[in-house]
Design an enzyme around this catalytic site. Structure first.
Site, PDB file in Angstrom:
ATOM      1  N   HIS A 115       0.832  -1.207   0.000  1.00  0.00           N
ATOM      2  CA  HIS A 115       0.000   0.000   0.000  1.00  0.00           C
ATOM      3  C   HIS A 115       0.866   1.257   0.000  1.00  0.00           C
ATOM      4  O   HIS A 115       2.039   1.222   0.360  1.00  0.00           O
ATOM      5  CB  HIS A 115      -0.927   0.031   1.222  1.00  0.00           C
ATOM      6  CG  HIS A 115      -0.190   0.141   2.524  1.00  0.00           C
ATOM      7  ND1 HIS A 115       0.478  -0.922   3.094  1.00  0.00           N
ATOM      8  CD2 HIS A 115      -0.007   1.195   3.372  1.00  0.00           C
ATOM      9  CE1 HIS A 115       1.034  -0.540   4.229  1.00  0.00           C
ATOM     10  NE2 HIS A 115       0.761   0.744   4.417  1.00  0.00           N
ATOM     11  N   ASP A 117       0.591   5.042   1.772  1.00  0.00           N
ATOM     12  CA  ASP A 117      -0.117   5.509   2.957  1.00  0.00           C
ATOM     13  C   ASP A 117      -1.278   6.455   2.635  1.00  0.00           C
ATOM     14  O   ASP A 117      -1.109   7.453   1.923  1.00  0.00           O
ATOM     15  CB  ASP A 117       0.845   6.223   3.914  1.00  0.00           C
ATOM     16  CG  ASP A 117       1.719   5.245   4.686  1.00  0.00           C
ATOM     17  OD1 ASP A 117       1.294   4.087   4.860  1.00  0.00           O
ATOM     18  OD2 ASP A 117       2.817   5.643   5.113  1.00  0.00           O
ATOM     19  N   HIS A 265       4.645   0.260  -0.011  1.00  0.00           N
ATOM     20  CA  HIS A 265       5.449  -0.554   0.896  1.00  0.00           C
ATOM     21  C   HIS A 265       4.621  -1.695   1.466  1.00  0.00           C
ATOM     22  O   HIS A 265       3.389  -1.695   1.401  1.00  0.00           O
ATOM     23  CB  HIS A 265       6.064   0.300   2.019  1.00  0.00           C
ATOM     24  CG  HIS A 265       5.068   1.019   2.871  1.00  0.00           C
ATOM     25  ND1 HIS A 265       4.495   2.215   2.499  1.00  0.00           N
ATOM     26  CD2 HIS A 265       4.542   0.719   4.087  1.00  0.00           C
ATOM     27  CE1 HIS A 265       3.663   2.614   3.438  1.00  0.00           C
ATOM     28  NE2 HIS A 265       3.669   1.723   4.412  1.00  0.00           N
ATOM     29  N   ARG A 282       5.444   6.537  13.827  1.00  0.00           N
ATOM     30  CA  ARG A 282       5.473   7.195  12.521  1.00  0.00           C
ATOM     31  C   ARG A 282       4.935   8.611  12.592  1.00  0.00           C
ATOM     32  O   ARG A 282       3.964   8.892  13.304  1.00  0.00           O
ATOM     33  CB  ARG A 282       4.625   6.388  11.531  1.00  0.00           C
ATOM     34  CG  ARG A 282       4.768   6.828  10.079  1.00  0.00           C
ATOM     35  CD  ARG A 282       3.783   6.104   9.195  1.00  0.00           C
ATOM     36  NE  ARG A 282       2.410   6.601   9.376  1.00  0.00           N
ATOM     37  CZ  ARG A 282       1.326   5.966   8.962  1.00  0.00           C
ATOM     38  NH1 ARG A 282       1.439   4.783   8.377  1.00  0.00           N
ATOM     39  NH2 ARG A 282       0.134   6.483   9.151  1.00  0.00           N
TER      40      ARG A 282
END
Length: 315
Positions: A115, A117, A265, A282
């Site tokens: 995917h 983000d 990723h 993150r």
């Protein structure tokens, strides 16, 4: 040449990790404010290698936020699943998180789990910065793929065809799985659905990238269901070809910084077969609205844009 000094003044050293994707950077301390030349060198490396990695950077939440803010405005930790208490710009990625897990076994295909983000938002983050804190002694690697080289490696007739297409992106469990109650509740309260070009023009470099996030892209606008399914599966299989990718082995203190406009990723699933904990954090940086080769911009079908105002409001 395996190692290059990007800026002699900044002493930022970049070591490529594969033919197309990923480079490891040394010579900088991310816990301290960067110089202009260091920021420029890191940005240039990000644009060239799509994802860059740092080692031995033991940052606090506050230092993580300060480092990230040198490259753009921060979003709220996650527009659907929230943030770390007391740190609105930080999103926790834990082995045991429940809100983004699914129940049941999804239909496994080569691109399952890959995917880009938050492409369900009309302005997905331009970059994500992930730091490792608790890392298993083995397993738990993350992979990235280069969506620019994937576009370039398509045949010319197929490039011309996909240049004019658009797709609908939304949050939903993978095929064959069911979202947890927490997942369903979060998505219902923060619905995001957007229409993006299948090919995105990079706002800084002018490069074209296959913007086909397997985790979010559900259908191609204007095609019959079977046509859409077959074409998407072809593109998803293509963008995850091993030669386009890099695989990163995490250590405590590792930081990954990727251009969300040119990469997809794959988070690891082998960690669920191990007894070790895994904890990362993150930040994401506010992105622009994608533009296709025809000049048409993305449009929001449901939900609000991601932005710094959301993080401020939650502080």
């Amino acid at each position: 040449m395996n190692t290059a000094v990007v800026s002699e003044d900044a002493q930022v050293v970049v070591r490529p990790l594969s033919a197309h994707t990923g480079a490891e950077i040394s010579g900088v301390d991310l816990s301290r404010p960067l110089t202009r030349s260091q920021i420029k060198a890191i940005r240039n490396a990000l644009l060239e290698w799509r994802v860059i990695f740092f080692r031995d950077q033991f940052l606090s939440h506050e230092q993580h936020v300060v480092f990230s803010a040198q490259f753009g405005e921060l979003t709220v930790g996650h527009p659907v699943f929230g943030h770390v208490e007391g740190h609105p710009q930080i999103y926790s990625i834990s082995k045991f998180r429940k809100e983004t897990r699914f129940e049941g076994e999804p239909l496994r295909r080569p691109w399952t789990g890959w995917h880009t983000d938050v492409t369900a938002a009309v302005n997905p983050p331009y970059a994500s910065i992930l730091r490792g804190v608790t890392i298993p002694p083995y397993g738990g690697d993350t992979q990235w793929t280069n969506l620019v080289v994937a576009y370039e490696k398509l045949s010319a007739p197929l490039r011309a065809f996909v240049d004019g297409l658009r797709g609908v992106h939304r949050f939903a469990p993978p095929q064959g799985a069911k979202g947890t109650d927490a997942f369903a509740s979060a998505v219902e309260q923060h619905t995001l659905v957007s229409e993006h070009p299948i090919v995105r023009v990079h706002p800084e470099t002018g490069e074209r990238a296959l913007y086909v996030s397997p985790g979010f892209l559900k259908q191609i606008v204007g095609l019959a269901p079977r046509e859409s399914q077959v074409l998407l599966e072809l593109l998803w299989e293509h963008v995850t070809r091993p030669e386009f990718t890099v695989r990163f082995k995490w250590e405590a203190g590792s930081v990954a910084f990727w251009d969300n406009r040119t990469t997809a990723h794959l988070a690891p699933t082998d960690i669920f077969d191990l007894d070790f904990d895994r904890q990362l954090y993150r930040t994401t940086l506010v992105g622009d609205v994608p533009v296709g080769p025809d000049g048409r911009t993305s449009v929001s079908l449901e939900g609000s844009p991601m932005g710094a105002a959301a993080a401020i409001a939650l502080n």
